[in-house]
Design a protein around this motif. Structure first.
Motif, PDB file in Angstrom:
ATOM      1  N   LEU A 140       0.799  -1.230   0.000  1.00 48.37           N
ATOM      2  CA  LEU A 140       0.000   0.000   0.000  1.00 48.37           C
ATOM      3  C   LEU A 140       0.828   1.274   0.000  1.00 48.37           C
ATOM      4  O   LEU A 140       0.254   2.370   0.040  1.00 48.37           O
ATOM      5  N   CYS A 141       2.140   1.194  -0.033  1.00 44.66           N
ATOM      6  CA  CYS A 141       2.993   2.371  -0.231  1.00 44.66           C
ATOM      7  C   CYS A 141       2.553   3.539   0.653  1.00 44.66           C
ATOM      8  O   CYS A 141       2.339   4.648   0.180  1.00 44.66           O
ATOM      9  N   ASN A 142       2.442   3.296   1.951  1.00 49.79           N
ATOM     10  CA  ASN A 142       1.850   4.329   2.811  1.00 49.79           C
ATOM     11  C   ASN A 142       2.823   4.936   3.812  1.00 49.79           C
ATOM     12  O   ASN A 142       2.401   5.538   4.798  1.00 49.79           O
ATOM     13  N   SER A 143       4.129   4.818   3.561  1.00 48.14           N
ATOM     14  CA  SER A 143       5.091   5.391   4.514  1.00 48.14           C
ATOM     15  C   SER A 143       5.024   6.913   4.569  1.00 48.14           C
ATOM     16  O   SER A 143       5.325   7.521   5.603  1.00 48.14           O
ATOM     17  N   GLY A 144       4.673   7.532   3.461  1.00 50.84           N
ATOM     18  CA  GLY A 144       4.719   8.988   3.374  1.00 50.84           C
ATOM     19  C   GLY A 144       5.978   9.507   2.718  1.00 50.84           C
ATOM     20  O   GLY A 144       6.066  10.687   2.378  1.00 50.84           O
ATOM     21  N   CYS A 187       5.332   6.933  -4.559  1.00 52.29           N
ATOM     22  CA  CYS A 187       3.994   6.385  -4.816  1.00 52.29           C
ATOM     23  C   CYS A 187       2.988   6.758  -3.728  1.00 52.29           C
ATOM     24  O   CYS A 187       1.795   6.419  -3.837  1.00 52.29           O
ATOM     25  N   TYR A 188       3.434   7.428  -2.671  1.00 57.27           N
ATOM     26  CA  TYR A 188       2.534   7.777  -1.567  1.00 57.27           C
ATOM     27  C   TYR A 188       1.424   8.703  -2.047  1.00 57.27           C
ATOM     28  O   TYR A 188       1.656   9.651  -2.795  1.00 57.27           O
ATOM     29  N   ALA A 189       0.199   8.424  -1.606  1.00 55.83           N
ATOM     30  CA  ALA A 189      -0.974   9.177  -2.075  1.00 55.83           C
ATOM     31  C   ALA A 189      -1.792   9.688  -0.899  1.00 55.83           C
ATOM     32  O   ALA A 189      -3.020   9.555  -0.861  1.00 55.83           O
ATOM     33  N   THR A 198      -5.359   2.579  -7.793  1.00 57.25           N
ATOM     34  CA  THR A 198      -5.044   3.956  -8.180  1.00 57.25           C
ATOM     35  C   THR A 198      -3.992   4.582  -7.290  1.00 57.25           C
ATOM     36  O   THR A 198      -3.167   5.368  -7.767  1.00 57.25           O
ATOM     37  N   TYR A 199      -3.972   4.232  -5.993  1.00 57.42           N
ATOM     38  CA  TYR A 199      -3.192   4.997  -5.026  1.00 57.42           C
ATOM     39  C   TYR A 199      -1.940   4.271  -4.525  1.00 57.42           C
ATOM     40  O   TYR A 199      -1.358   4.657  -3.516  1.00 57.42           O
ATOM     41  N   THR A 200      -1.525   3.223  -5.219  1.00 57.63           N
ATOM     42  CA  THR A 200      -0.263   2.561  -4.927  1.00 57.63           C
ATOM     43  C   THR A 200       0.314   2.068  -6.246  1.00 57.63           C
ATOM     44  O   THR A 200      -0.402   1.966  -7.244  1.00 57.63           O
ATOM     45  N   ASP A 201       1.604   1.772  -6.235  1.00 55.47           N
ATOM     46  CA  ASP A 201       2.271   1.357  -7.474  1.00 55.47           C
ATOM     47  C   ASP A 201       2.274  -0.162  -7.652  1.00 55.47           C
ATOM     48  O   ASP A 201       3.006  -0.688  -8.478  1.00 55.47           O
ATOM     49  N   HIS A 202       1.467  -0.876  -6.883  1.00 56.61           N
ATOM     50  CA  HIS A 202       1.340  -2.324  -7.015  1.00 56.61           C
ATOM     51  C   HIS A 202      -0.126  -2.700  -7.187  1.00 56.61           C
ATOM     52  O   HIS A 202      -1.007  -2.075  -6.607  1.00 56.61           O
TER      53      HIS A 202
END
Length: 347
Positions: free
Chosen positions: A114-118, A122-124, A333-337
């Motif tokens: 989910l690429c959510n580190s900030g 890819c962070y959204a 839409t909100y991650t690169d995977h």
């Protein structure tokens, strides 16, 4: 966190990594912590302190499990969305009847990064967590393996989304952070939460016996500041699951880590838990399936196991007592995977 993969001098590095990668730090997580329905699942997770294992030491940590939440789960997720309704199900996604409690039952594993580190490009702004939670709700998986999340993403939205999909069943999760090479503590997201991997799952209420958690740090690491780890959970009598995110800057290191998990850590956990088979491992391995490449993802699949991949770097490995049914990919839409679903039948 994602960095470009490199292949320079990979054969030499692979030889070095393979000699040192099978030594692991294992951490056992107690099954004792049980959250009550609804908001209790949030408060218990926020009050927990991350306990990190010293090399070579097995150590217990709080585990999170939640009794059937019924309609309360929907109230939690609606509050997280600010009262807004869930978006419509993505194309090709439909809810299925979750009432499977027979000895052999459908078992779905959903892999999400989910690429959510900030920090990563890819962070959204946290939207991937809502998108991932909505996919969890609509697909109603039995197991979700999660990478690049913040610790409170689980109680705030991801776990309640699974409980909303399975309102009459128990849910559990085990989160373990990536480690900061400089400080020895958890890598943190920009919001201050710990950053890492998790397994999130459900067990039919009639089969629930509790859950034990495990976590570990790989001995072989690349030169970046993020030290890679894995998180596992044994839902007693039902299934063992693990999630990991392997090195993204060195494929030889990623392969050594994968082999350490599959050939050393998982067998050790199974031995200590007294479980045979019933094991599913998922994650962003940062390895492709490529028979011409020494760092082929298939090279970390032990005998008696089957691997399925998303055509890129996400893979799910499961013991062959599961029957394979099929796979699906869901563009996000909100991650690169992609979201990667593996459909199985559980023994």
């Amino acid at each position: 966190m994602t960095f470009p993969r490199i292949r320079i001098a990979r054969r030499l590095a692979a030889a070095l990594a393979s000699t040192s990668g099978l030594v692991l730090t294992l951490t056992c997580t107690s099954a004792a912590t049980t959250a009550a329905p609804a908001q209790a699942a949030v408060t218990t997770a926020r009050s927990a302190t991350t306990v990190l294992a010293a090399p070579g030491v097995a150590q217990r940590l709080p585990a999170q499990s939640t009794a059937p939440m019924g309609a309360q789960a929907g109230a939690v997720t609606a509050k997280a969305r600010g009262g807004k309704a869930r978006p419509a199900a993505p194309a090709g996604v439909r809810r299925t009847d979750p009432a499977h409690t027979a000895a052999a039952r459908p078992f779905k594993e959903l892999q999400l990064n989910l690429c959510n580190s900030g920090y990563a490009g890819c962070y959204a702004d946290g939207q991937a967590v809502f998108e991932g939670g909505d996919l969890i709700y609509y697909l109603a998986p039995d197991l979700v393996t999660l990478n690049e999340i913040c610790s409170n993403d689980l109680p705030n939205y991801l776990q309640p989304s699974l409980s909303e999909a399975w309102p009459d069943d128990w849910t559990y999760y085990v989160f373990y952070p990536a480690l900061n090479r400089q400080t020895g503590g958890p890598v943190t997201c920009t919001n201050g939460d710990s950053f890492g991997n998790a397994v999130l799952g459900r067990v039919p209420a009639a089969k629930w016996q509790g859950v034990n958690g495990w976590a570990g740090q790989y001995t072989t690491q690349d030169s970046t500041n993020e030290m890679r780890t894995f998180a596992c959970a044994y839902a007693l009598g039902d299934h063992l699951s693990c999630a990991t995110h392997l090195s993204s800057s060195s494929e030889p290191v990623a392969l050594a880590q994968c082999q350490a998990l599959m050939f050393s850590a998982v067998p050790s956990i199974r031995s200590q838990e007294g479980v045979s088979g019933k094991t599913v491992v998922g994650g962003d391995f940062n390895l492709e399936y490529d028979t011409s490449d020494p760092e082929n993802a298939q090279n970390c699949v032990p005998s008696g196991n089957i691997r399925k991949g998303d055509g890129d770097v996400q893979h799910v490995i499961f013991t062959n007592d599961f029957s394979f049914v099929g796979t699906n990919k869901y563009g996000l839409t909100y991650t690169d995977h992609d979201g990667f679903l593996v459909r199985l039948t559980k023994p």
